[in-house]
Design a protein around this motif. Structure first.
Motif, short mmCIF file in Angstrom:
data_model
loop_
_atom_site.label_atom_id
_atom_site.label_comp_id
_atom_site.label_asym_id
_atom_site.label_seq_id
_atom_site.Cartn_x
_atom_site.Cartn_y
_atom_site.Cartn_z
N UNK A 188 13.74 -1.63 2.68
CA UNK A 188 15.06 -2.16 2.34
C UNK A 188 15.88 -2.40 3.61
N UNK A 189 15.88 -1.42 4.52
CA UNK A 189 16.66 -1.55 5.75
C UNK A 189 16.18 -2.72 6.61
N UNK B 120 14.95 5.44 -4.13
CA UNK B 120 14.04 4.91 -3.12
C UNK B 120 13.24 6.02 -2.47
N UNK B 121 11.97 5.74 -2.24
CA UNK B 121 11.17 6.63 -1.41
C UNK B 121 11.53 6.38 0.05
N UNK B 122 10.99 7.19 0.94
CA UNK B 122 11.26 6.99 2.36
C UNK B 122 10.76 5.62 2.81
N UNK B 123 9.55 5.23 2.32
CA UNK B 123 9.01 3.91 2.66
C UNK B 123 9.86 2.80 2.05
N UNK C 279 0.79 -1.22 0.00
CA UNK C 279 0.00 0.00 0.00
C UNK C 279 0.83 1.27 0.00
N UNK C 280 2.01 1.24 -0.61
CA UNK C 280 2.84 2.45 -0.66
C UNK C 280 3.82 2.35 -1.82
N UNK C 281 4.23 3.51 -2.31
CA UNK C 281 5.23 3.55 -3.37
C UNK C 281 6.61 3.32 -2.75
N UNK C 282 7.39 2.44 -3.39
CA UNK C 282 8.68 2.06 -2.84
C UNK C 282 9.85 2.73 -3.54
N UNK C 283 9.70 3.02 -4.82
CA UNK C 283 10.81 3.64 -5.55
C UNK C 283 10.29 4.48 -6.70
N UNK C 284 11.16 5.39 -7.10
CA UNK C 284 10.87 6.26 -8.26
C UNK C 284 11.78 5.82 -9.38
N UNK C 285 11.18 5.49 -10.52
CA UNK C 285 11.94 5.00 -11.67
C UNK C 285 12.42 6.17 -12.51
N UNK C 286 13.71 6.13 -12.85
CA UNK C 286 14.26 7.12 -13.78
C UNK C 286 14.82 6.38 -14.98
N UNK C 287 15.34 7.12 -15.92
CA UNK C 287 15.82 6.49 -17.17
C UNK C 287 16.96 5.52 -16.90
N UNK C 288 17.91 5.90 -16.06
CA UNK C 288 19.12 5.09 -15.89
C UNK C 288 19.19 4.35 -14.55
N UNK C 289 18.41 4.77 -13.58
CA UNK C 289 18.52 4.12 -12.28
C UNK C 289 17.21 4.24 -11.52
N UNK C 290 17.25 3.97 -10.25
CA UNK C 290 16.08 4.03 -9.39
C UNK C 290 16.42 4.87 -8.16
#
Length: 299
Positions: free
Chosen positions: A64-65, A56-59, A43-54
């Motif tokens: 990940x941690x 992470x959002x705070x969540x 129920x939350x966004x985990x990452x923001x996708x960009x052209x070359x990499x990703x």
């Protein structure tokens, strides 16, 4: 969900969808779909996708941690379980006292092997002191404290040794009614490490008082209690032993106990193993031996 979380952790570690797809030999759309499904599950966004990499959002960073070490923990745990399973495929070299084991241990060895099909036993039935470290045994029952200090030792039981005779003995000898009369009789002596044992600490089982004395009239010494009953049956000598060892002879009347309120020595039974790290097989057989002696004392 857990598989998708592990996929997400790998994605973060690799830094891009393309690198992860190449590593796992699956398509980028498949990875993207599974990550989207994971985001829907939590129920939350985990990452923001960009052209070359990703990025992470705070969540996403929090997730990940929390889970980044789980895969390594699983790998380590599986490795530990596998190693323990391999350790249980063992052949143990075991030393057991001949006479004592007959009733206390040997009747239950088949049950142990059935419970632990991956453990094999090479058993030597011995007399006297056993030092596993010096003699190459993995585990042993010794009837005296080993001399080497590099052993793990546990006292399991003390067997009270008493005196017995054939009724034939009293056809040519008077009845024995006192402790003083015992030591004028011919008694089958005992050898400990090839040394004649003549000194005794006799204990009155009613009062607890002990008397130090010596055997005076022994012409025959043996290192194994197994054979003394047969010798005593002839009616010429007294035999030392214990009730369970002479059970059949007592039931048939071939032997009788003399001065039942006295114990003429005690045999200590020690569980002994080398002091290096205990393997699962040693632990399993050690626990089996402890259980055997506990059940013997309950009888």
């Amino acid at each position: 969900m857990f598989d998708d979380i592990m996929l997400y952790i790998k994605l973060v570690d690799m830094g891009s969808f393309s690198k992860l797809a190449k590593l796992l030999n699956i398509s980028q759309p498949t990875i993207s779909r599974r990550i989207k499904g994971l985001e829907g599950e939590v129920g939350m966004e985990l990452l923001v996708r960009t052209t070359n990499n990703i990025r992470l959002t705070e969540s996403g960073q929090l997730l990940y941690n929390k889970f980044k070490h789980h895969e390594q923990y699983l790998v380590n745990s599986l490795s530990e379980i596998s190693q323990k399973a391999q350790d249980m495929y063992s052949t143990l070299r075991v030393a057991l006292p001949s006479a004592i084991s007959q009733e206390v241990i040997t009747p239950y060895l088949s049950a142990f092997l059935e419970e632990y099909p991956n453990i094999n036993l090479n058993i030597s039935f011995v007399c006297g002191v056993v030092d596993p470290l010096q003699e190459g045994f993995d585990i042993a029952i010794s009837t005296a404290m080993p001399k080497s200090l590099n052993n793990v030792v546990k006292l399991l039981h003390s067997i009270k040794v008493q005196l017995y005779a054939s009724p034939k003995y009293f056809t040519s000898n008077p009845a024995i009614n006192s402790l003083e009369e015992v030591f004028h009789q011919p008694i089958i002596g005992y050898l400990n490490e090839n040394q004649m044992v003549n000194s005794l600490s006799v204990k009155n089982l009613d009062s607890g008082l002990r008397i130090a004395t010596k055997i005076k009239n022994s012409r025959l010494y043996v290192d194994n209690f197994f054979h003394v009953a047969e010798i005593a049956k002839a009616g010429t000598m007294l035999a030392a032993g214990w009730d369970s060892l002479f059970k059949n002879y007592l039931e048939t009347g071939e032997l009788v106990k003399i001065l039942p309120t006295y114990c003429f020595s005690e045999i200590d039974c020690y569980l002994v193993r080398p002091s290096n790290e205990c393997t699962p097989a040693q632990l399993a057989f050690g626990n089996f031996l402890v259980k055997c002696f506990v059940e013997y004392q309950v009888k």
